[in-house]
Design a protein around this motif. Structure first.
Motif, mmCIF file in Angstrom:
data_model
loop_
_atom_site.group_PDB
_atom_site.id
_atom_site.type_symbol
_atom_site.label_atom_id
_atom_site.label_comp_id
_atom_site.label_asym_id
_atom_site.label_seq_id
_atom_site.Cartn_x
_atom_site.Cartn_y
_atom_site.Cartn_z
ATOM 1 N N SER A 1 0.854 -1.182 0.000
ATOM 2 C CA SER A 1 0.000 0.000 0.000
ATOM 3 C C SER A 1 0.891 1.233 0.000
ATOM 4 C CB SER A 1 -0.885 -0.033 1.246
ATOM 5 O OG SER A 1 -1.727 1.077 1.277
ATOM 6 N N MET A 2 0.486 2.268 -0.746
ATOM 7 C CA MET A 2 1.276 3.503 -0.778
ATOM 8 C C MET A 2 0.351 4.695 -0.950
ATOM 9 S SD MET A 2 3.111 3.301 -4.557
ATOM 10 C CE MET A 2 4.293 2.146 -3.986
ATOM 11 N N ALA A 3 0.914 5.887 -0.697
ATOM 12 C CA ALA A 3 0.119 7.112 -0.771
ATOM 13 C C ALA A 3 1.025 8.304 -1.047
ATOM 14 C CB ALA A 3 -0.627 7.332 0.545
ATOM 15 N N LEU A 4 0.397 9.400 -1.431
ATOM 16 C CA LEU A 4 1.073 10.696 -1.447
ATOM 17 C C LEU A 4 0.898 11.286 -0.060
ATOM 18 C CD1 LEU A 4 -0.334 12.342 -4.703
ATOM 19 C CD2 LEU A 4 2.020 11.653 -4.309
ATOM 20 N N ARG A 5 1.915 11.889 0.481
ATOM 21 C CA ARG A 5 1.782 12.554 1.782
ATOM 22 C C ARG A 5 2.218 13.995 1.649
ATOM 23 N NH1 ARG A 5 3.377 9.723 6.967
ATOM 24 N NH2 ARG A 5 1.304 8.943 6.560
ATOM 25 N N PHE A 6 1.384 14.880 2.184
ATOM 26 C CA PHE A 6 1.689 16.304 2.246
ATOM 27 C C PHE A 6 1.814 16.652 3.716
ATOM 28 C CE2 PHE A 6 -1.112 15.400 -1.352
ATOM 29 C CZ PHE A 6 -0.261 15.742 -2.393
ATOM 30 N N ILE A 7 2.936 17.267 4.074
ATOM 31 C CA ILE A 7 3.180 17.598 5.475
ATOM 32 C C ILE A 7 2.976 19.103 5.671
ATOM 33 C CG2 ILE A 7 4.880 17.607 7.336
ATOM 34 C CD1 ILE A 7 6.075 15.081 6.078
ATOM 35 N N PHE A 8 2.037 19.418 6.546
ATOM 36 C CA PHE A 8 1.713 20.806 6.876
ATOM 37 C C PHE A 8 1.996 21.042 8.347
ATOM 38 C CE2 PHE A 8 -1.300 19.404 3.553
ATOM 39 C CZ PHE A 8 -0.959 20.288 2.543
ATOM 40 N N ASP A 9 2.040 22.310 8.739
ATOM 41 C CA ASP A 9 2.247 22.638 10.151
ATOM 42 C C ASP A 9 1.160 22.033 11.036
ATOM 43 O OD1 ASP A 9 4.531 24.056 9.553
ATOM 44 O OD2 ASP A 9 3.509 25.992 9.481
ATOM 45 N N ASN A 10 -0.063 21.942 10.505
ATOM 46 C CA ASN A 10 -1.181 21.440 11.319
ATOM 47 C C ASN A 10 -1.449 19.946 11.117
ATOM 48 O OD1 ASN A 10 -2.157 21.645 8.718
ATOM 49 N ND2 ASN A 10 -4.112 22.552 9.302
ATOM 50 N N GLY A 11 -0.523 19.216 10.509
ATOM 51 C CA GLY A 11 -0.686 17.770 10.351
ATOM 52 C C GLY A 11 -0.430 17.304 8.930
ATOM 53 N N ASN A 12 -0.591 16.029 8.727
ATOM 54 C CA ASN A 12 -0.328 15.410 7.426
ATOM 55 C C ASN A 12 -1.632 15.108 6.697
ATOM 56 O OD1 ASN A 12 2.322 15.316 8.292
ATOM 57 N ND2 ASN A 12 2.172 13.209 8.991
ATOM 58 N N THR A 13 -1.559 15.119 5.373
ATOM 59 C CA THR A 13 -2.665 14.678 4.531
ATOM 60 C C THR A 13 -2.126 13.603 3.606
ATOM 61 O OG1 THR A 13 -3.830 16.797 4.580
ATOM 62 C CG2 THR A 13 -4.263 15.371 2.691
ATOM 63 N N ASP A 14 -2.847 12.486 3.527
ATOM 64 C CA ASP A 14 -2.498 11.404 2.611
ATOM 65 C C ASP A 14 -3.561 11.297 1.532
ATOM 66 O OD1 ASP A 14 -0.319 10.770 4.174
ATOM 67 O OD2 ASP A 14 -1.158 8.912 4.972
ATOM 68 N N ILE A 15 -3.127 11.031 0.316
ATOM 69 C CA ILE A 15 -4.041 10.686 -0.777
ATOM 70 C C ILE A 15 -3.608 9.321 -1.282
ATOM 71 C CG2 ILE A 15 -4.866 11.236 -3.089
ATOM 72 C CD1 ILE A 15 -4.399 14.163 -2.510
ATOM 73 N N SER A 16 -4.544 8.388 -1.276
ATOM 74 C CA SER A 16 -4.231 7.050 -1.756
ATOM 75 C C SER A 16 -5.329 6.584 -2.700
ATOM 76 C CB SER A 16 -4.080 6.079 -0.578
ATOM 77 O OG SER A 16 -5.245 6.073 0.214
ATOM 78 N N LEU A 17 -5.003 5.583 -3.491
ATOM 79 C CA LEU A 17 -6.001 4.961 -4.348
ATOM 80 C C LEU A 17 -6.761 3.972 -3.489
ATOM 81 C CD1 LEU A 17 -3.843 4.376 -7.541
ATOM 82 C CD2 LEU A 17 -5.415 6.257 -7.064
ATOM 83 N N TYR A 18 -8.072 3.968 -3.609
ATOM 84 C CA TYR A 18 -8.925 3.129 -2.777
ATOM 85 C C TYR A 18 -9.488 1.989 -3.600
ATOM 86 C CZ TYR A 18 -12.649 1.857 0.453
ATOM 87 O OH TYR A 18 -13.478 1.169 1.301
ATOM 88 N N GLY A 19 -9.389 0.785 -3.085
ATOM 89 C CA GLY A 19 -9.958 -0.381 -3.756
ATOM 90 C C GLY A 19 -8.895 -1.189 -4.471
ATOM 91 N N GLY A 20 -9.263 -2.386 -4.828
ATOM 92 C CA GLY A 20 -8.355 -3.211 -5.602
ATOM 93 C C GLY A 20 -7.459 -4.119 -4.782
ATOM 94 N N GLY A 21 -7.403 -3.931 -3.482
ATOM 95 C CA GLY A 21 -6.610 -4.821 -2.647
ATOM 96 C C GLY A 21 -5.137 -4.469 -2.606
ATOM 97 N N PRO A 22 -4.348 -5.280 -1.897
ATOM 98 C CA PRO A 22 -2.920 -4.999 -1.749
ATOM 99 C C PRO A 22 -2.162 -5.167 -3.063
ATOM 100 C CG PRO A 22 -3.473 -7.106 -0.740
ATOM 101 C CD PRO A 22 -4.760 -6.488 -1.190
ATOM 102 N N LEU A 23 -1.082 -4.429 -3.186
ATOM 103 C CA LEU A 23 -0.225 -4.523 -4.367
ATOM 104 C C LEU A 23 0.594 -5.800 -4.259
ATOM 105 C CD1 LEU A 23 0.912 -0.797 -4.354
ATOM 106 C CD2 LEU A 23 -0.964 -1.827 -5.652
ATOM 107 N N GLU A 24 0.528 -6.637 -5.273
ATOM 108 C CA GLU A 24 1.148 -7.961 -5.199
ATOM 109 C C GLU A 24 2.427 -8.105 -6.022
ATOM 110 O OE1 GLU A 24 0.209 -10.230 -3.123
ATOM 111 O OE2 GLU A 24 -1.675 -9.303 -2.493
ATOM 112 N N SER A 25 2.630 -7.274 -7.035
ATOM 113 C CA SER A 25 3.793 -7.454 -7.902
ATOM 114 C C SER A 25 4.519 -6.124 -8.093
ATOM 115 C CB SER A 25 3.350 -7.982 -9.269
ATOM 116 O OG SER A 25 2.603 -6.992 -9.963
ATOM 117 N N LYS A 26 5.725 -6.210 -8.607
ATOM 118 C CA LYS A 26 6.486 -4.994 -8.894
ATOM 119 C C LYS A 26 5.754 -4.123 -9.909
ATOM 120 C CE LYS A 26 11.068 -6.722 -7.778
ATOM 121 N NZ LYS A 26 12.422 -7.014 -8.247
ATOM 122 N N GLN A 27 5.085 -4.748 -10.870
ATOM 123 C CA GLN A 27 4.340 -3.993 -11.884
ATOM 124 C C GLN A 27 3.176 -3.237 -11.246
ATOM 125 O OE1 GLN A 27 5.211 -3.512 -15.152
ATOM 126 N NE2 GLN A 27 3.598 -1.961 -15.042
#
Length: 176
Positions: free
Chosen positions: A128-154
């Protein structure tokens, strides 16, 4: 004990009857299909997360109970609303963008060049991975939702490519 048997049978019959009544209602929800994302875009502001996104016009944002926001196509939104009113007996995979407050479940940080306070974060196994933006008032993550865990390098590469495309659509509402 013999007096309890009729009670258990009655409860079992009632339970089966309720499920049988709910299934036809919920099954009508399965007919609601995903919509192809339109090429026309709009800018949606998410002040709680200090970002705005340029997203397809035919998307809806859903406030989740834990405070995150799920952005889905309009067909998926209608499907979820249908399930909400007709029972959650059937289901299908849901895909979208999830905006949430940053969590510690993503320990690996790789800062993106020329993007202050912007990181790619992932679980140690890269499932699982995400974009993270770090602000003074905390972090924001954007991730893709659905599809299950990533299983391969591709799959990891594809997810990373998708996140980098999303990054182009993100701007901050205030300084970090």
């Amino acid at each position: 004990m013999s007096k309890l048997i009729p009670v258990f049978l009655t409860l079992a019959l009632l339970s089966n009857s309720m499920v049988a009544q709910a299934q036809p209602l919920a099954s009508k929800c399965l007919g609601i299909k995903e919509e192809t994302l339109s090429k026309k875009t709009i800018i949606r502001k998410f002040p709680t997360f200090n970002i705005q996104l340029e997203i397809a016009e035919n998307t809806n944002a859903i406030q989740m109970t834990e405070g995150s926001i799920l952005i889905v196509d309009r067909g998926t939104y209608k499907y979820l609303k249908c399930l909400e009113t007709n029972g959650r007996v059937f289901g299908r995979d849901i895909f979208g963008l999830l905006i949430s407050k940053g969590t510690e479940s993503y320990p690996i940080n790789e800062q993106l060049p020329n993007r202050p306070s912007t990181y790619i974060v992932a679980t140690k196994d890269y499932k699982s991975m995400a974009l993270r933006f770090i602000f003074d008032n905390g972090n924001t993550d954007i991730s893709l939702y659905g599809g299950g865990p990533l299983e391969s390098k591709q799959e990891v590469k594809d997810e990373l490519d998708s996140l980098l495309k999303i990054l182009k659509a993100v701007t901050f509402l205030s300084n970090y």
